[in-house]
Design an enzyme around this catalytic site. Structure first.
Site, PDB file in Angstrom:
ATOM      1  N   TRP A  63      -6.329 -27.101 -15.099  1.00 40.18           N
ATOM      2  CA  TRP A  63      -7.655 -27.139 -15.721  1.00 40.18           C
ATOM      3  C   TRP A  63      -8.213 -25.720 -15.576  1.00 40.18           C
ATOM      4  O   TRP A  63      -8.775 -25.352 -14.546  1.00 40.18           O
ATOM      5  CB  TRP A  63      -8.546 -28.161 -15.018  1.00 40.18           C
ATOM      6  CG  TRP A  63      -8.050 -29.560 -15.183  1.00 40.18           C
ATOM      7  CD1 TRP A  63      -7.207 -30.236 -14.363  1.00 40.18           C
ATOM      8  CD2 TRP A  63      -8.357 -30.445 -16.266  1.00 40.18           C
ATOM      9  NE1 TRP A  63      -6.967 -31.495 -14.861  1.00 40.18           N
ATOM     10  CE2 TRP A  63      -7.658 -31.654 -16.018  1.00 40.18           C
ATOM     11  CE3 TRP A  63      -9.162 -30.339 -17.412  1.00 40.18           C
ATOM     12  CZ2 TRP A  63      -7.742 -32.744 -16.892  1.00 40.18           C
ATOM     13  CZ3 TRP A  63      -9.233 -31.430 -18.264  1.00 40.18           C
ATOM     14  CH2 TRP A  63      -8.538 -32.610 -18.015  1.00 40.18           C
ATOM     15  N   GLY A  94      -0.607 -33.075  -8.927  1.00 42.38           N
ATOM     16  CA  GLY A  94      -0.357 -32.131  -7.836  1.00 42.38           C
ATOM     17  C   GLY A  94       1.097 -32.083  -7.410  1.00 42.38           C
ATOM     18  O   GLY A  94       1.610 -31.038  -7.024  1.00 42.38           O
ATOM     19  N   ASN A  98       2.458 -28.412  -6.601  1.00 42.11           N
ATOM     20  CA  ASN A  98       2.069 -28.088  -5.224  1.00 42.11           C
ATOM     21  C   ASN A  98       3.210 -27.435  -4.448  1.00 42.11           C
ATOM     22  O   ASN A  98       4.269 -27.128  -4.989  1.00 42.11           O
ATOM     23  CB  ASN A  98       1.559 -29.350  -4.506  1.00 42.11           C
ATOM     24  CG  ASN A  98       2.655 -30.395  -4.314  1.00 42.11           C
ATOM     25  OD1 ASN A  98       3.832 -30.160  -4.558  1.00 42.11           O
ATOM     26  ND2 ASN A  98       2.258 -31.578  -3.870  1.00 42.11           N
ATOM     27  N   VAL A 227      -9.047 -38.365 -21.736  1.00 41.37           N
ATOM     28  CA  VAL A 227      -9.956 -39.518 -21.681  1.00 41.37           C
ATOM     29  C   VAL A 227     -11.394 -39.009 -21.786  1.00 41.37           C
ATOM     30  O   VAL A 227     -11.894 -38.336 -20.893  1.00 41.37           O
ATOM     31  CB  VAL A 227      -9.736 -40.336 -20.398  1.00 41.37           C
ATOM     32  CG1 VAL A 227     -10.798 -41.418 -20.265  1.00 41.37           C
ATOM     33  CG2 VAL A 227      -8.339 -40.965 -20.413  1.00 41.37           C
ATOM     34  N   HIS A 499      -6.397 -29.279  -1.081  1.00 42.00           N
ATOM     35  CA  HIS A 499      -6.279 -30.664  -0.628  1.00 42.00           C
ATOM     36  C   HIS A 499      -7.610 -31.398  -0.767  1.00 42.00           C
ATOM     37  O   HIS A 499      -8.050 -32.092   0.149  1.00 42.00           O
ATOM     38  CB  HIS A 499      -5.795 -30.707   0.822  1.00 42.00           C
ATOM     39  CG  HIS A 499      -4.435 -30.117   1.010  1.00 42.00           C
ATOM     40  ND1 HIS A 499      -4.002 -29.581   2.211  1.00 42.00           N
ATOM     41  CD2 HIS A 499      -3.409 -29.961   0.139  1.00 42.00           C
ATOM     42  CE1 HIS A 499      -2.765 -29.133   2.062  1.00 42.00           C
ATOM     43  NE2 HIS A 499      -2.387 -29.353   0.813  1.00 42.00           N
TER      44      HIS A 499
END
Length: 564
Positions: A63, A94, A98, A227, A499
């Site tokens: 994003w 993630g 990650n 959405v 996190h």
């Protein structure tokens, strides 16, 4: 199409839910992910790579407009600054971008949840799901499983780079070496477990949305599907409005499950009228359910680090992709803090580029943090990112443990074994400039190649540049003589561990900030649940991905139980 379940977000939790809920062929399941798909036979190399610094900073999977306050604007006397925070916009979420660390957290993390009234969410209730998800390639026994969806392996000391081995020598007197992080609950120095097999990342998009799952006629996967809003009729969620390729449609289902992550899940709820009534009213949003806890309780793991320019003896072998091998779990012994509350990690590479391969860092992280931030809406526009105040190190316990962490880093970096591998070391952090250099492109390679040569062969240039940008070791020596200097540096330099969690937390009815009950159902709204890292009442002393997958496994059982 009449759907039973709509899942908003195909990340670490959403992909698990889609897989498990669709195992019963009678249930029609639709999964909507805003980013691209990464099916098992078509995972981009940048995501599959064992070195996570590529996908972490690749804007195609984020994003890109999201910015956050690391330190709250309410705390700073100086004008507050925002920073980028990489949040996944890709199937697998993630788990696709990650660091691939597959650590579980400690029994007291989960027992704390049960102690808050969440029956079945303690260690005894969560261990079966922590085991269910894993296929451990190294260890067996009562705390492990060899047949789960996510392969877990470790890189053992024989394959560690020189810098990491020297850090182990400096720490193992206090934190003895132990091979299995997930089966030991003591302080120690451990090879960090990884969700990785054959030098390739295994995300939930690969491990759970596997070929067999994707072949199910009752599982409908929509990628690049944004959405726009939840559809609420009265006090019931009945579906979602989704835009795919410029086309906007409404999909209806018996139940909607929001799994959009700890920053976007609360924003989706608030835009649908579920959240703090006063905030929603100010934005002209009709209130469906006044839940003041939506967007509150934002928790993260604050980090600080020093950087280092390595001698050749410290660096990774040519072609070696993993760059973090060792996790040193230790107890701060700070008042009112759990044991095993801190984590120290040597990093053997600072980027994909030539300069990054010659540099690294020593990071320390508050692994059981107490500072709380917020997610609030800037506007009702679904295309506008929320305001994210991480409020890192606002709790004195977090701040002072980072100060103590800096002192530990200093002592390790000045140890003779470590010094043998390091040309110079300096104060470090994640600036926007460092993030920009971490994007793989030709111009960044050219920039860093010349700098890498100069750093290796022109020490004067190296020292002058680092002094101008970061501060020399002289500054760190002074900091060790004056704790206030460390405190100020920590406040300026603390950064997120990626996190984020806790913003739609589970809790009992008498908890005013509880958004969900212990079955992940949104209070005051029928047919709506949230399942992702946002539901954690308190953060676990671990990278949050494995816990999130385990919570989704448990939630799938709870959802299926409620209809059987």
């Amino acid at each position: 199409m009449q759907l039973d379940y709509i899942i908003v977000g195909g990340g670490s939790a959403g992909a698990v839910l889609a897989s498990r809920l669709s195992e019963n062929g009678a249930k029609q399941v639709a999964l909507f992910e805003a980013g691209p798909d990464t099916p098992p036979d078509d995972v981009p190399d940048v995501i599959a790579d064992s070195y996570p610094g590529l996908s972490y900073f690749d804007p195609r999977y984020h994003w890109t407009q999201l910015r956050v306050y690391n330190r709250s604007p309410r705390l700073n006397s100086q004008p507050p600054k925002t920073a980028k925070l990489e949040q996944a916009k890709v199937m697998g979420g993630g788990s696709s971008i990650n660091g691939q660390f597959a650590v579980r957290g400690l029994p007291h993390d989960y027992d704390e949840w049960e102690g808050l009234g969440l029956k079945g969410w303690g260690w005894e209730g969560m261990l079966p799901y922590l085991k269910k998800l894993e296929r451990d390639l190294d260890f067996d026994g009562e705390l492990h499983n060899r047949s789960g969806n996510i392969p877990i392996r470790r890189v053992f000391p024989d394959d560690w780079a020189g810098f990491t081995r020297s850090v182990l020598k400096a720490t193992e007197a206090d934190c003895p070496y132990q091979p299995d992080y997930n089966a030991s609950f003591e302080d120690g120095s451990f090879p960090l477990p990884l969700s990785n097999e054959n030098e390739r990342r295994v995300s939930t998009a690969v491990g759970y949305l596997h070929k067999e799952a994707r072949a199910r006629k009752n599982l409908h996967i929509f990628a690049n599907a944004f959405v726009e809003n939840l559809i609420i009729e009265g006090k019931r969620a009945t579906g979602v409005r989704v835009t795919i390729g410029g086309d906007t449609k409404t999909y209806s289902a018996r139940e909607v499950i929001v799994s959009a992550g700890a920053l976007h899940s609360p924003a989706i709820l608030m835009r649908a009228g579920i959240g703090p009534a006063a905030q929603l009213a100010r934005l002209g949003i009709d209130v469906v359910a006044d839940l003041p806890g939506v967007g509150e309780n934002l928790t993260d793991h604050p980090h600080i680090a020093v950087g280092a320019h390595f001698r050749k003896s410290a660096r990774l072998r040519p072609g070696q992709r993993r760059h973090i091998f060792l996790g040193v779990r230790y107890s701060s012994n700070h008042a009112d803090c759990h044991t095993g509350d801190m984590l120290l990690m040597p990093v053997n590479r600072a980027g994909w580029h030539p300069l990054g391969k010659a540099m690294g860092a020593l990071n320390v992280c508050v692994n059981k943090s107490y500072s709380r931030g917020t997610v609030t809406l800037k506007s009702r526009d679904q295309n506008e990112e929320p305001i994210v105040d991480l409020n890192l190190a606002s709790d004195g316990r977090d701040l002072m443990r980072l100060v103590d962490g800096f002192k530990r880093i200093y002592r390790i970096m000045t140890a003779p074994d470590v010094q043998r591998h390091v040309n110079t070391w300096f104060l470090a952090g994640y600036s926007d400039e460092a993030r920009a250099l971490s994007v793989r492109k030709a111009s960044n390679w050219i920039k860093t190649a010349s700098a890498a040569y100069a750093f290796d062969y022109l020490p004067f240039f190296r020292e002058e540049l680092l002094k101008r940008k970061f501060g020399t070791t002289d500054r760190m020596h002074k900091m060790m003589q004056d704790e206030e200097l460390i405190v100020e540096w920590v406040k300026q330099s603390v950064w997120s561990g990626w996190h984020v969690s806790g913003t739609c937390k589970m809790g009992t009815e008498d908890d005013p900030l509880a958004v969900l009950d212990d079955r992940c159902r949104v209070r005051g709204v029928e047919g709506l649940r949230v399942v992702d890292a946002s539901i954690m009442p308190t953060i676990v002393a671990a990278n949050t991905n494995i816990t999130t997958i385990a919570m989704a496994e448990k939630a799938a059982d709870l959802i299926l139980e409620s209809v059987n």
